[in-house]
Design a protein around this motif. Structure first.
Motif, PDB file in Angstrom:
ATOM      1  N   UNK A   1      15.689  66.668  35.167  1.00 24.19           N
ATOM      2  CA  UNK A   1      14.712  67.442  34.396  1.00 24.19           C
ATOM      3  C   UNK A   1      14.186  66.643  33.211  1.00 24.19           C
ATOM      4  N   UNK A   2      13.092  67.139  32.643  1.00 29.75           N
ATOM      5  CA  UNK A   2      12.475  66.507  31.475  1.00 29.75           C
ATOM      6  C   UNK A   2      11.785  67.586  30.650  1.00 29.75           C
ATOM      7  N   UNK A   3      11.247  67.191  29.502  1.00 31.22           N
ATOM      8  CA  UNK A   3      10.480  68.136  28.691  1.00 31.22           C
ATOM      9  C   UNK A   3       9.238  68.594  29.446  1.00 31.22           C
ATOM     10  N   UNK A   4       8.876  69.848  29.298  1.00 32.04           N
ATOM     11  CA  UNK A   4       7.668  70.383  29.916  1.00 32.04           C
ATOM     12  C   UNK A   4       6.425  69.806  29.253  1.00 32.04           C
ATOM     13  N   UNK A   5       5.269  69.929  29.895  1.00 30.92           N
ATOM     14  CA  UNK A   5       4.024  69.468  29.277  1.00 30.92           C
ATOM     15  C   UNK A   5       3.720  70.247  27.999  1.00 30.92           C
ATOM     16  N   UNK A   6       2.759  69.760  27.251  1.00 32.72           N
ATOM     17  CA  UNK A   6       2.298  70.471  26.064  1.00 32.72           C
ATOM     18  C   UNK A   6       1.515  71.713  26.472  1.00 32.72           C
ATOM     19  N   UNK A   7       1.612  72.750  25.655  1.00 31.43           N
ATOM     20  CA  UNK A   7       0.864  73.977  25.921  1.00 31.43           C
ATOM     21  C   UNK A   7      -0.644  73.743  25.835  1.00 31.43           C
TER      22      UNK A   7
ATOM     23  N   UNK B   1      11.769  67.278  37.691  1.00 28.28           N
ATOM     24  CA  UNK B   1      10.866  66.137  37.846  1.00 28.28           C
ATOM     25  C   UNK B   1      10.443  65.960  39.302  1.00 28.28           C
ATOM     26  N   UNK B   2       9.136  66.161  39.593  1.00 25.84           N
ATOM     27  CA  UNK B   2       8.640  65.966  40.956  1.00 25.84           C
ATOM     28  C   UNK B   2       8.227  64.513  41.176  1.00 25.84           C
ATOM     29  N   UNK B   3       8.268  64.090  42.444  1.00 21.83           N
ATOM     30  CA  UNK B   3       7.910  62.717  42.784  1.00 21.83           C
ATOM     31  C   UNK B   3       6.731  62.696  43.750  1.00 21.83           C
ATOM     32  N   UNK B   4       5.844  61.717  43.580  1.00 21.67           N
ATOM     33  CA  UNK B   4       4.832  61.503  44.607  1.00 21.67           C
ATOM     34  C   UNK B   4       5.449  60.648  45.709  1.00 21.67           C
ATOM     35  N   UNK B   5       4.734  60.440  46.800  1.00 18.83           N
ATOM     36  CA  UNK B   5       5.307  59.761  47.963  1.00 18.83           C
ATOM     37  C   UNK B   5       5.731  58.332  47.656  1.00 18.83           C
ATOM     38  N   UNK B   6       4.971  57.635  46.817  1.00 17.34           N
ATOM     39  CA  UNK B   6       5.318  56.260  46.488  1.00 17.34           C
ATOM     40  C   UNK B   6       6.592  56.186  45.653  1.00 17.34           C
ATOM     41  N   UNK B   7       6.706  57.075  44.657  1.00 14.48           N
ATOM     42  CA  UNK B   7       7.889  57.055  43.803  1.00 14.48           C
ATOM     43  C   UNK B   7       9.124  57.556  44.550  1.00 14.48           C
ATOM     44  N   UNK B   8       8.944  58.370  45.560  1.00 17.40           N
ATOM     45  CA  UNK B   8      10.085  58.811  46.365  1.00 17.40           C
ATOM     46  C   UNK B   8      10.830  57.609  46.930  1.00 17.40           C
ATOM     47  N   UNK B   9      10.057  56.683  47.523  1.00 22.01           N
ATOM     48  CA  UNK B   9      10.659  55.498  48.120  1.00 22.01           C
ATOM     49  C   UNK B   9      11.370  54.629  47.108  1.00 22.01           C
ATOM     50  N   UNK B  10      10.753  54.429  45.977  1.00 27.92           N
ATOM     51  CA  UNK B  10      11.356  53.584  44.948  1.00 27.92           C
ATOM     52  C   UNK B  10      12.596  54.234  44.355  1.00 27.92           C
ATOM     53  N   UNK B  11      12.528  55.539  44.122  1.00 28.36           N
ATOM     54  CA  UNK B  11      13.651  56.255  43.513  1.00 28.36           C
ATOM     55  C   UNK B  11      14.880  56.226  44.407  1.00 28.36           C
ATOM     56  N   UNK B  12      14.697  56.370  45.718  1.00 30.89           N
ATOM     57  CA  UNK B  12      15.835  56.425  46.630  1.00 30.89           C
ATOM     58  C   UNK B  12      16.364  55.061  47.046  1.00 30.89           C
TER      59      UNK B  12
END
Length: 242
Positions: free
Chosen positions: A154-160, A178-189
């Motif tokens: 988790x991380x801080x939420x966006x600004x209001x 924290x959600x990941x896009x398809x490119x970051x999924x590969x790098x993260x895992x």
């Protein structure tokens, strides 16, 4: 934070969206009210005979580090704060070498209004899965069996002040899975990527862009009881916050 979510898609759909492998005997339990300590699907990558394989496994939600003396350690470790995970004993080993993603159809969050809490369901507008950055660990029980467990970053939420759904998320809760896009999924895992702390900075940097594709609506308070588990839990409730 993320303490309840929905994962009711069939194993075939998960395999397709995650572009992963799954054991032919793997079974997933449909749930519209996933709670900590229950078994959930995760996606991770392993090197087998020099080849990288992306696999689907089932893990207990609530990370239990290998050094823990009892399984109960994981009860409060269903989320990992990205700001401190790399230095916390519970998570730091996993940050370096055991990173996974946790697929969800959407998650629930409660808006506090005085003494009341109103539940909302957050999900992608197109109905596809959200892949949260996660961690995993193996823990050996006294009986010799191995238990796989996981946690969601988790991380801080966006600004209001952010436009659209980002500003709505800020008003909903001060923490964001924290959600990941398809490119970051590969790098993260990727187990070859050992700079876990550096990867955390990168996933935080792209999280709001991914979350900007989400939408949200209020749901019935029945979701607050873990014994309630049906597709009707994600139906839109009549009252609206926005």
């Amino acid at each position: 934070m993320c303490g309840r979510y929905v994962m009711a898609k069939a194993i075939g759909d998960l395999v397709a969206e995650a572009e992963a492998e799954a054991d032919a005997n793997l079974e997933l339990r449909q749930s519209w009210n996933v709670a900590p300590t229950t078994d959930v699907p995760i996606v991770l990558e392993r090197l087998i005979d020099g080849q990288l394989h992306r696999q689907i496994h089932v893990a207990r939600w609530g990370l239990v580090p290998g050094w823990a003396k009892e399984l109960a350690v994981g009860v409060r470790a269903f989320n990992a704060r990205s700001e401190t995970a790399s230095s916390k004993p519970t998570f730091r080993a996993a940050v370096k070498k055991r990173r996974a993603v946790v697929p969800v159809e959407g998650y629930y969050e409660w808006k506090k209004e005085g003494n009341k809490k109103r539940p909302f369901y957050v999900h992608r507008e197109d109905g596809k899965l959200i892949f949260f950055a996660g961690l995993y660990e193996w823990w050996k029980d006294e009986d010799g069996s191995w238990i796989l467990s996981t946690s969601i970053m988790t991380m801080d939420s966006p600004s209001a002040e952010e436009p659209g759904v980002l500003g709505e998320l800020a008003e909903l809760h001060d923490r964001l899975p924290i959600p990941l896009d398809s490119q970051m999924m590969g790098r993260w895992m990727n187990p070859d990527e050992e700079d876990g702390e550096g990867l955390i900075e990168q996933i935080r940097a792209q999280a709001f862009d991914v979350a900007s594709e989400w939408t949200m609506h209020e749901v019935d308070t029945a979701v607050g009881n873990v014994r309630n588990n049906s597709p009707q839990l994600i139906d839109e409730h009549s009252n609206s916050l926005f």
